[in-house]
Design a protein around this motif. Structure first.
Motif, PDB file in Angstrom:
ATOM      1  N   PHE A 310       0.738  -1.204   0.117  1.00 50.14           N
ATOM      2  CA  PHE A 310       0.027  -0.024   0.023  1.00 50.14           C
ATOM      3  C   PHE A 310       1.016   1.197  -0.030  1.00 50.14           C
ATOM      4  O   PHE A 310       0.335   2.362   0.451  1.00 50.14           O
ATOM      5  N   GLY A 311       1.801   1.317  -0.800  1.00 51.40           N
ATOM      6  CA  GLY A 311       2.873   2.346  -0.829  1.00 51.40           C
ATOM      7  C   GLY A 311       2.915   3.006  -2.130  1.00 51.40           C
ATOM      8  O   GLY A 311       3.868   3.839  -2.316  1.00 51.40           O
ATOM      9  N   ARG A 312       2.205   2.702  -3.200  1.00 51.60           N
ATOM     10  CA  ARG A 312       2.375   2.775  -4.578  1.00 51.60           C
ATOM     11  C   ARG A 312       3.777   2.959  -5.035  1.00 51.60           C
ATOM     12  O   ARG A 312       4.348   3.556  -6.041  1.00 51.60           O
ATOM     13  N   LEU A 411      -6.318  -2.349  17.753  1.00 49.97           N
ATOM     14  CA  LEU A 411      -6.235  -1.266  17.014  1.00 49.97           C
ATOM     15  C   LEU A 411      -4.982  -0.621  17.448  1.00 49.97           C
ATOM     16  O   LEU A 411      -4.678  -0.610  18.696  1.00 49.97           O
ATOM     17  N   ILE A 412      -3.906  -0.612  16.493  1.00 48.42           N
ATOM     18  CA  ILE A 412      -2.631  -0.206  17.072  1.00 48.42           C
ATOM     19  C   ILE A 412      -2.249   1.162  16.522  1.00 48.42           C
ATOM     20  O   ILE A 412      -2.075   1.349  15.261  1.00 48.42           O
ATOM     21  N   GLU A 413      -2.101   2.177  17.287  1.00 46.54           N
ATOM     22  CA  GLU A 413      -1.790   3.497  16.977  1.00 46.54           C
ATOM     23  C   GLU A 413      -0.298   3.891  17.148  1.00 46.54           C
ATOM     24  O   GLU A 413       0.130   3.371  18.174  1.00 46.54           O
ATOM     25  N   ASN A 414       0.230   4.500  16.137  1.00 45.23           N
ATOM     26  CA  ASN A 414       1.609   4.948  16.181  1.00 45.23           C
ATOM     27  C   ASN A 414       2.590   3.541  16.585  1.00 45.23           C
ATOM     28  O   ASN A 414       3.389   3.783  17.493  1.00 45.23           O
ATOM     29  N   GLY A 415       2.221   2.420  15.801  1.00 44.14           N
ATOM     30  CA  GLY A 415       3.090   1.235  16.329  1.00 44.14           C
ATOM     31  C   GLY A 415       4.336   1.343  16.323  1.00 44.14           C
ATOM     32  O   GLY A 415       4.989   1.936  15.455  1.00 44.14           O
ATOM     33  N   SER A 416       5.171   0.937  17.345  1.00 41.48           N
ATOM     34  CA  SER A 416       6.794   0.700  17.459  1.00 41.48           C
ATOM     35  C   SER A 416       7.326   2.029  17.891  1.00 41.48           C
ATOM     36  O   SER A 416       8.224   2.390  17.927  1.00 41.48           O
ATOM     37  N   ARG A 440      -6.521   7.574  16.297  1.00 45.37           N
ATOM     38  CA  ARG A 440      -5.814   8.400  14.924  1.00 45.37           C
ATOM     39  C   ARG A 440      -4.947   7.886  14.480  1.00 45.37           C
ATOM     40  O   ARG A 440      -4.281   6.890  14.726  1.00 45.37           O
ATOM     41  N   SER A 441      -4.927   8.235  13.027  1.00 42.95           N
ATOM     42  CA  SER A 441      -3.988   7.905  12.028  1.00 42.95           C
ATOM     43  C   SER A 441      -2.664   8.162  12.625  1.00 42.95           C
ATOM     44  O   SER A 441      -2.610   9.520  13.088  1.00 42.95           O
ATOM     45  N   PRO A 442      -1.672   7.592  12.294  1.00 41.26           N
ATOM     46  CA  PRO A 442      -1.548   6.311  11.325  1.00 41.26           C
ATOM     47  C   PRO A 442      -2.001   5.236  12.534  1.00 41.26           C
ATOM     48  O   PRO A 442      -1.447   4.931  13.666  1.00 41.26           O
ATOM     49  N   ALA A 443      -2.965   4.317  12.130  1.00 43.54           N
ATOM     50  CA  ALA A 443      -3.268   3.241  13.232  1.00 43.54           C
ATOM     51  C   ALA A 443      -3.658   1.999  12.369  1.00 43.54           C
ATOM     52  O   ALA A 443      -4.091   2.116  11.169  1.00 43.54           O
ATOM     53  N   LEU A 444      -3.338   0.875  12.712  1.00 38.56           N
ATOM     54  CA  LEU A 444      -3.633  -0.445  11.961  1.00 38.56           C
ATOM     55  C   LEU A 444      -4.508  -1.278  12.862  1.00 38.56           C
ATOM     56  O   LEU A 444      -4.405  -1.500  13.986  1.00 38.56           O
ATOM     57  N   LEU A 445      -5.354  -1.953  12.076  1.00 36.79           N
ATOM     58  CA  LEU A 445      -6.397  -2.993  12.822  1.00 36.79           C
ATOM     59  C   LEU A 445      -6.072  -4.227  12.639  1.00 36.79           C
ATOM     60  O   LEU A 445      -5.846  -4.718  11.406  1.00 36.79           O
TER      61      LEU A 445
END
Ligand code: SAH
Length: 484
Positions: A310-312, A411-416, A440-445
């Motif tokens: 998902f990074g183009r 939901l992991i927000e600002n992972g790492s 809030r973004s960036p967050a991964l589900l």
């Protein structure tokens, strides 16, 4: 102050070297000697398992027993590697008397030669010595060089060694020769070796050898995955690319900590796409890459996570290829892997999930194209990128397709990153819980049975926050308990 040591590289092929000692230290020395083609003669009452194996294979000689001066007959060098100071001293004295160079492991005083810390790139070796006084310093420096020098250096050394005579014949003048090497090294040759394009590298060498005029520098683009934020998660290749870059085009998602690692005088340009909107259009990014590469610059296109997730990244490479710009790709740790690891969620688990899907759900359009029946299947994990805005729809469609309402999510927000937050609950109250905690973004589900493991396996930052109680779902979002 003692005089500095005289550096030297010895050709030990088929030459006997005495190693006194049969333990782990002797084993390391023997291994290095074997690599150099030497004939190790080990003297020790007993051998370690590996030494014994080498002896059984006929690769080393072994004198069983205690050290005697006759052990020094017919050898070129001596290494004392026992754990007995008295024995080491006798070896050193006996060697000295016979004018044999001796190294007593970890004893600079007794040694007449030192074994340096080495960075090994095939024929190219960099030896570091602190004169025996500060071996830790030498080792530290070695680590830094290890990181900076990729395998291409070994290939270059081999090529130049093979072609030595021809290069000398072509450029008899040393000044000319130096300019030839400098031009080759500044050009695409090292990159071709990194890309394992052996044939093209050889071709380029041949052309350069024939050419008289200096060709203009050719730029290139390296697409680099910067990982999720923790600078410890970037790869050595990414670090090297950032160290060599003239221009860095980076997304906003790339953390400052990672950017800090890039070359200081590199021009940094934020082409930041925030998760909310696209602040610099993709075409503009393409144009920037093209302009700088055509001007002969080494461009690094730095992207959050992995460039191909998902990074183009695909579109950017297609563009570069269409315009004949050489490129490389350095993968990065994608958000799904990083967030899972930093939340203590194994993405697959023998008891819970046998497959993993990476999906994006950032708008209605992208959600419409998803195969919901497949996504709703049990015993799999979904990692959903760019999902914060579309959670209501996501929940509705999954439930409709038959996924159980009690399926756990995280939901992991600002992972790492230092400000990481993990919010957990079940599919039924996913959007409400996210709102309640103002994710809030960036967050991964992460959705699937494995998500529940965050509750027990978490290790990084604050413990997971829990679901909102069912009746609070429609209340206004309360102010957040700040993660400690
Ligand atoms: N190429 C990137 C993804 C870009 S899409 C990668 O491989 O990770 C942007 C989405 O990635 C964000 O909306 C979010 O869902 C996810 N993401 C990226 N970094 C993240 C982080 N540090 N923590 C949580 N999610 C992240």
């Amino acid at each position: 102050m003692t005089a500095p040591l005289f550096p030297l590289f010895a050709d030990l092929r088929n030459r006997a070297v005495r190693v006194v000692g049969g333990g782990a230290v002797a084993e390391r020395k023997v291994e290095a000697l074997l690599r150099a083609g030497a004939l190790p003669r080990v003297g020790a009452p007993v051998l370690s398992a590996r030494l014994q194996a080498w002896h059984d294979q006929g690769r080393i000689e072994w004198q069983a027993g205690e050290f005697g001066e006759d052990w020094l007959d017919g050898v070129w060098l001596v290494i004392a590697a026992t754990d007995d100071a008295t024995v080491n001293r006798s070896v050193a004295t006996a060697a000295e008397a016979r004018r044999l160079l001796v190294n007593v492991v970890d004893d600079a005083e007794l040694s007449s030669f030192q074994v340096p810390a080495v960075v090994d790139r095939g024929a190219l070796q960099i030896a570091i010595s602190s004169g025996g006084g500060a071996p830790m310093l030498a080792r530290h420096l070695r680590k830094r060089l290890e990181i900076q020098l990729d395998d291409a250096w070994g290939e270059l050394a081999a090529l130049f060694a093979r072609q030595r005579e021809r290069i000398r014949a072509r450029f008899p003048d040393p000044g000319q020769r130096r300019r030839f090497f400098e031009q080759l090294l500044a050009g695409p040759l090292p990159r071709l070796f990194r890309q394992r394009q052996q044939a093209q590298a050889e071709d380029l060498f041949e052309t350069s050898l024939r050419q008289t005029a200096t060709a203009p520098a050719q730029g290139s683009v390296t697409l680099v995955g910067a990982g999720p934020g923790d600078p410890g998660l970037i790869t050595l290749n990414a670090l090297r690319a950032m160290n060599e870059a003239d221009v860095i085009l980076h997304d906003r998602l790339v953390s400052d900590d990672v950017l800090q690692l890039s070359r200081r005088d590199a021009v940094r340009i934020e082409v930041g796409k925030s998760a909310q909107g696209h602040s610099v259009r993709q075409e503009q990014i393409h144009t920037l890459m093209l302009e700088h590469a055509r001007a002969g610059k080494r461009v690094v296109r730095l992207k959050g996570g992995d460039p191909f997730v998902f990074g183009r990244g695909g579109e950017e490479l297609e563009f570069l290829r269409a315009h004949g710009i050489p490129y490389e790709v350095v993968p990065g740790v994608t958000a799904a892997l990083a967030c899972a690891a930093y939340a203590g969620i194994p993405l697959t688990h023998r008891d819970h999930a046998q497959s993993l899907r990476l999906v994006t759900a950032h708008c209605k359009d992208s959600q419409d194209t998803l195969d919901w029946a497949a996504l709703a299947q049990e015993r799999q994990t979904l990692a959903v990128y760019m999902g914060v805005a579309g959670l209501d729809n996501f929940r509705a469609r999954l439930l409709q397709a038959g996924r159980a309402p009690q399926t756990p999510f995280a939901l992991i927000e600002n992972g790492s990153r230092a400000n990481q937050r993990v919010v957990t609950g079940t599919l039924a109250d996913l959007p409400d819980t996210a709102r309640c905690h103002q994710v809030r973004s960036p967050a991964l589900l992460i959705l699937g049975e494995v998500a529940a493991l965050a509750g027990t396996l978490h290790w990084f930052g604050a413990a997971p926050l829990h679901a909102a109680p069912p009746h609070s779902a429609n209340l206004q979002a309360p102010t957040l308990p700040q993660a400690a």
